[in-house]
Motif scaffolding. Structure first.
Motif, PDB file in Angstrom:
ATOM      1  N   PHE A 102       0.830  -1.208   0.000  1.00 31.44           N
ATOM      2  CA  PHE A 102       0.000   0.000   0.000  1.00 31.44           C
ATOM      3  C   PHE A 102       0.861   1.254   0.000  1.00 31.44           C
ATOM      4  CE2 PHE A 102      -2.249   3.351   2.332  1.00 31.44           C
ATOM      5  CZ  PHE A 102      -3.365   3.503   1.519  1.00 31.44           C
ATOM      6  N   THR A 103       1.951   1.245   0.768  1.00 30.07           N
ATOM      7  CA  THR A 103       2.838   2.418   0.804  1.00 30.07           C
ATOM      8  C   THR A 103       3.453   2.678  -0.563  1.00 30.07           C
ATOM      9  OG1 THR A 103       3.359   1.983   3.130  1.00 30.07           O
ATOM     10  CG2 THR A 103       4.865   3.414   1.911  1.00 30.07           C
ATOM     11  N   THR A 105       2.302   1.700  -3.454  1.00 30.70           N
ATOM     12  CA  THR A 105       1.241   2.115  -4.375  1.00 30.70           C
ATOM     13  C   THR A 105       0.889   3.579  -4.198  1.00 30.70           C
ATOM     14  OG1 THR A 105       0.320  -0.117  -4.351  1.00 30.70           O
ATOM     15  CG2 THR A 105      -1.113   1.648  -5.129  1.00 30.70           C
ATOM     16  N   ARG A 106       0.787   4.025  -2.958  1.00 31.53           N
ATOM     17  CA  ARG A 106       0.447   5.418  -2.693  1.00 31.53           C
ATOM     18  C   ARG A 106       1.538   6.366  -3.172  1.00 31.53           C
ATOM     19  NH1 ARG A 106      -0.753   7.143   3.413  1.00 31.53           N
ATOM     20  NH2 ARG A 106       1.430   6.451   3.565  1.00 31.53           N
ATOM     21  N   ARG A 110       0.907   9.193  -6.077  1.00 33.30           N
ATOM     22  CA  ARG A 110       1.190  10.615  -5.861  1.00 33.30           C
ATOM     23  C   ARG A 110       2.289  11.112  -6.788  1.00 33.30           C
ATOM     24  NH1 ARG A 110       1.345  11.219   0.750  1.00 33.30           N
ATOM     25  NH2 ARG A 110      -0.902  11.041   1.127  1.00 33.30           N
ATOM     26  N   ASN A 138      -4.831   7.472 -10.745  1.00 29.96           N
ATOM     27  CA  ASN A 138      -4.855   6.897  -9.397  1.00 29.96           C
ATOM     28  C   ASN A 138      -5.631   5.582  -9.365  1.00 29.96           C
ATOM     29  OD1 ASN A 138      -3.346   8.982  -8.294  1.00 29.96           O
ATOM     30  ND2 ASN A 138      -5.134  10.204  -7.773  1.00 29.96           N
ATOM     31  N   TYR A 142      -3.889   2.104  -8.122  1.00 27.65           N
ATOM     32  CA  TYR A 142      -4.410   1.423  -6.929  1.00 27.65           C
ATOM     33  C   TYR A 142      -4.997   0.056  -7.290  1.00 27.65           C
ATOM     34  CZ  TYR A 142      -3.730   5.308  -3.693  1.00 27.65           C
ATOM     35  OH  TYR A 142      -3.177   6.255  -2.887  1.00 27.65           O
TER      36      TYR A 142
END
Length: 351
Positions: A102-103, A105-106, A110, A138, A142
């Motif tokens: 998740f980190t 991907t974020r 961004r 995005n 995601y």
């Protein structure tokens, strides 16, 4: 049939085993939040004081990473130092991978969104920097991150994709208008019919500066300061006059009339001098020459149009304001007369 009995659980032993992991996670989270607050403060200060660059975009993409990093460190500490049952170790390994995925991907979402936005801002073609484009990017990133996580969990994504395909057909039938707006917005961006800050006028009469293109509608800011919301589907099929294409300037027309006994050469000379002065004072950088065009022999005056140029649509009223004031001062100084309308009334009634 097997039934689970909560009375069989040794709660004291379970609490003893979970106390240390919970404390480690809480401590790691607290440290991550504290570090993240300091990092965010420095990032915001940098963005406010420096020019936005690719380095700034990369740093901004790292917001929240200290929290995730500390959580990962806490989970890793728990797995390697605490004697946990194999089931809990497996759960923590899932948590560790999920946080990492998740980190990453974020950060990618961004970073790529910021890179696209900065590239569009620096582009000479000035493509629309819209929330629709960022949202699409995005969603794709995601979705890829979720697929990677599901594959790590051993969940087959083929049935999910099949179910989404069948369900997507039903959803598409019920959301035809919404999907039409989404694809119309994408078409507006790709076709380059509209760009950020373009001043447009629709055949239906609405006009203003384009501020954003979302997944459902386009917003324009009128010259009166009101926001006009137009569905993308209607905008894509409307007749649009774009006053910023092919050049990014607004042509401002002012109609003037002078007396018949005026020297038109002098009128043209004085008017152009005033127009150049006002454009230079109000809009530094505009290198387009103003123009004067006589067009009508009116009842009491010779009428002509003065064409000025403004760098932004919301400067039109101010430009006209200053031009008319300066023009009246020069006309009085040069002896150029702007006549009042004259009407002759003949009374044919007998006394």
């Amino acid at each position: 049939m097997y039934s689970f009995n909560f009375s069989q659980i040794d709660w004291a032993m379970l609490a003893e085993e979970l106390t240390l992991p919970i404390c480690i996670l809480i401590g790691a989270l607290a440290v991550g939040l504290a570090v993240n607050r300091v990092v965010n403060a420095n990032i915001e200060k940098r963005i406010d004081t420096d020019e936005i660059t690719f380095k700034t975009v990369f740093i901004n993409a790292l917001k929240g990473v200290p929290v995730s990093f500390c959580l990962v460190a806490g989970v890793y500490w728990i797995v390697n130092t605490v004697n946990l049952p194999p089931s809990l170790v497996k759960i923590f390994s899932y948590v560790l991978f999920t946080i990492n995925a998740f980190t990453l991907t974020r950060v990618l979402a961004r970073g790529i969104s910021g890179f696209i936005t900065l590239t569009l801002e620096r582009s000479e073609e000035r493509l629309p920097k819209t929330s629709l484009l960022n949202n699409i990017v995005n969603c794709i990133i995601y979705a890829m991150g979720i697929i990677v996580i599901l594959q790590y969990y051993g969940i087959s994504i083929a049935p999910i994709i099949t179910a989404m395909g069948v369900g997507g057909m039903a959803v598409a039938l019920g959301m035809q208008e919404t999907l039409a707006n989404i694809f119309s917005g994408i078409y507006l961006i790709i076709s380059k019919q509209l760009r950020l800050d373009d001043y447009i006028r629709l055949s239906s009469g609405e006009e203003g500066r384009v501020t954003d293109i979302t997944w459902r509608f386009t917003t324009i800011l009128s010259i009166m300061g009101n926001v006009v919301v137009i569905p993308n589907q209607k905008l894509a099929s409307a007749i649009i006059t774009n006053y910023n294409m092919p050049k990014r300037d607004i042509t401002v027309r002012v109609t003037v009339g002078v007396a018949y006994d005026s020297d038109l050469d002098l009128v043209e000379k004085v008017t152009l001098e005033v127009a150049r002065k006002v454009m230079q004072d109000e809009h530094i950088g505009i290198d387009i020459e103003p123009a004067v065009r006589f067009h009508t022999l009116g009842d009491s005056s010779i009428n002509f149009d003065v064409f000025l140029h403004s760098s932004q649509f919301n400067h039109q009223a101010e430009l006209k304001h200053e031009f008319i004031k300066e023009l009246m001062r020069r006309y009085r100084k040069e002896g150029i007369n702007i006549p009042y309308p004259i009407r002759t009334v003949i009374n044919t009634s007998k006394a």
